[in-house]
Motif scaffolding. Structure first.
Motif, short mmCIF file in Angstrom:
data_model
loop_
_atom_site.label_atom_id
_atom_site.label_comp_id
_atom_site.label_asym_id
_atom_site.label_seq_id
_atom_site.Cartn_x
_atom_site.Cartn_y
_atom_site.Cartn_z
N HIS A 147 10.20 0.03 4.98
CA HIS A 147 9.45 0.17 3.72
C HIS A 147 10.27 -0.04 2.46
N LEU A 148 11.34 -0.81 2.57
CA LEU A 148 12.17 -1.21 1.44
C LEU A 148 12.90 -0.05 0.78
N TYR A 149 13.10 1.05 1.52
CA TYR A 149 14.07 2.05 1.08
C TYR A 149 15.46 1.50 1.37
N LEU A 150 16.50 2.24 1.02
CA LEU A 150 17.86 1.66 0.98
C LEU A 150 18.29 1.05 2.32
N HIS A 161 3.92 -4.74 4.84
CA HIS A 161 2.73 -4.13 4.21
C HIS A 161 2.33 -2.97 5.11
N SER A 162 2.87 -1.80 4.82
CA SER A 162 2.83 -0.70 5.79
C SER A 162 1.52 0.05 5.83
N GLY A 166 0.34 2.97 12.62
CA GLY A 166 -0.51 2.30 11.64
C GLY A 166 -1.82 1.75 12.14
N GLY A 167 -2.91 2.20 11.51
CA GLY A 167 -4.22 1.61 11.74
C GLY A 167 -5.02 2.22 12.87
N PHE A 168 -4.57 3.30 13.44
CA PHE A 168 -5.27 3.89 14.59
C PHE A 168 -6.40 4.79 14.12
#
Length: 347
Positions: free
Chosen positions: A158-161, A244-245, A275-277
């Protein structure tokens, strides 16, 4: 495949989960300005601990002050936060569900959220700052274990460090921490090794990482396979998320099913899909695709008893519509995390 597999034990490298339905590391956006938890958060974990879950992953918890990625994020960067972690571990684990703390650093996402401290990115960090980061993760993990957490998850998505280090788009280093896939993954591997050194080799360890890229996904996939193969033996499982989480609305299928299907065939580490369940058939589709377990996020805010409903009844579909309300800060005065769920705490 029968849905009973979702509630059957899962043996991993260092831990056996009582089931394969996991509460993912849902951000609650509810801590105080000084990063301490509120009673409502303890109540959320207490309620989760009553459900037939295989594991509860905590909210993304910050390992150092300059890495706080939003002004409502929990912290574990010094011993002053041990009581918070203890309260969460005890509330969620009261009936035996393992509670695992997810820890991370915001990197560029800390800008504007860390009280004006320097914002760290892969490109601007010195070797000493990288070493300090590795130590901070190890110290945070040790605090979590002292607080009673059953294990640790590193947030490398998710684009954290840690995610920024792995994406060439954000990592332009020319030293041992940049360039090829294994170099960009080096800081994650060093953190894994640090956690297992300070917490002991028996500490259950998980990694959340993106399974795709915004651009050249095929090249990214090859890099990811190489990196994860290099970490085999260090991890109990890897949870696959994506660029795209958490899209709004209800998806036709689990978000990262294709990524999980490929990765589960190409790496030796067990793969968890998140995701998405919204139903048991979707969860079983992921298990059939190669996932060892599935992680659920927003439906558990909308319906805390969703796992019990899935277990005890056929044809259950979550009432969660993916509206995104829960992505915003929590207002303790309203008592509402999800508009379809009502108040979390009584009046």
């Amino acid at each position: 495949m029968d849905k009973s597999i979702l509630f059957a034990p899962l043996s991993l490298k260092r831990i056996t989960l009582p089931g394969r339905l996991i509460r993912s590391a849902t951000e609650l956006f509810g801590s105080t300005p000084d990063a301490h938890i509120r009673p409502v958060e303890v109540e959320i974990y207490r309620r989760l601990g009553e459900e037939p879950l295989g594991m509860i992953l905590t909210s993304h918890t910050c390992v150092s002050p300059e890495g706080r990625s939003n002004p409502y994020q929990n912290a574990v960067w010094d011993d002053g936060y041990l009581p918070d972690a203890e309260a969460i571990a005890q509330a969620g684990g009261k009936r035996g569900v393992p509670v695992v703390m997810q820890i991370g650093h915001g990197g560029m996402k800390a800008e504007g959220n860390n009280g004006g401290l320097p914002v760290l990115t892969p490109d601007n960090m010195t070797h000493e700052q990288i070493r300090s980061l590795v130590r901070a993760f190890g110290e945070a993990a040790l605090r979590a274990r002292k607080a009673g957490m059953a294990g640790i998850m590193l947030h490398g998505a998710h684009l954290y460090l840690l995610s920024q280090f792995f994406y060439p788009k954000f990592n332009h280093r020319t030293d041992a921490y940049g360039g090829c896939a294994l170099n960009r993954f080096r800081v994650l591997r060093e953190i894994m090794e640090e956690v297992l050194t300070v917490c002991g080799e028996s500490c259950p360890l998980f990694l959340k990482i993106n399974g795709d890229d915004e651009g050249n996904t095929e090249e990214y996939h090859r890099d990811l396979v190489e990196a994860l193969r290099s970490a085999e033996g260090l991890l109990d499982a890897v949870e696959i998320s994506g660029w795209h989480s958490a899209p709004l609305g209800v998806a036709e299928k689990p978000y990262f099913l294709d990524n999980v299907r490929r990765l589960s065939r190409e790496i030796g580490t067990p793969v968890i899909e998140v995701g998405g369940f919204r139903s048991a058939p979707a969860m079983l589709e992921a298990i059939e695709a190669g996932a060892c377990a599935v992680s659920v996020c927003r439906p558990l805010l909308c319906e805390p008893d969703f796992p019990t409903k899935i277990r005890d009844r056929d044809g259950v579909v979550s009432r969660c519509v993916g509206c995104g309300f829960c992505f915003g800060p929590y207002d303790p005065a309203s008592g509402i995390r999800c508009p379809r769920a009502g108040r979390i705490l009584p009046e």
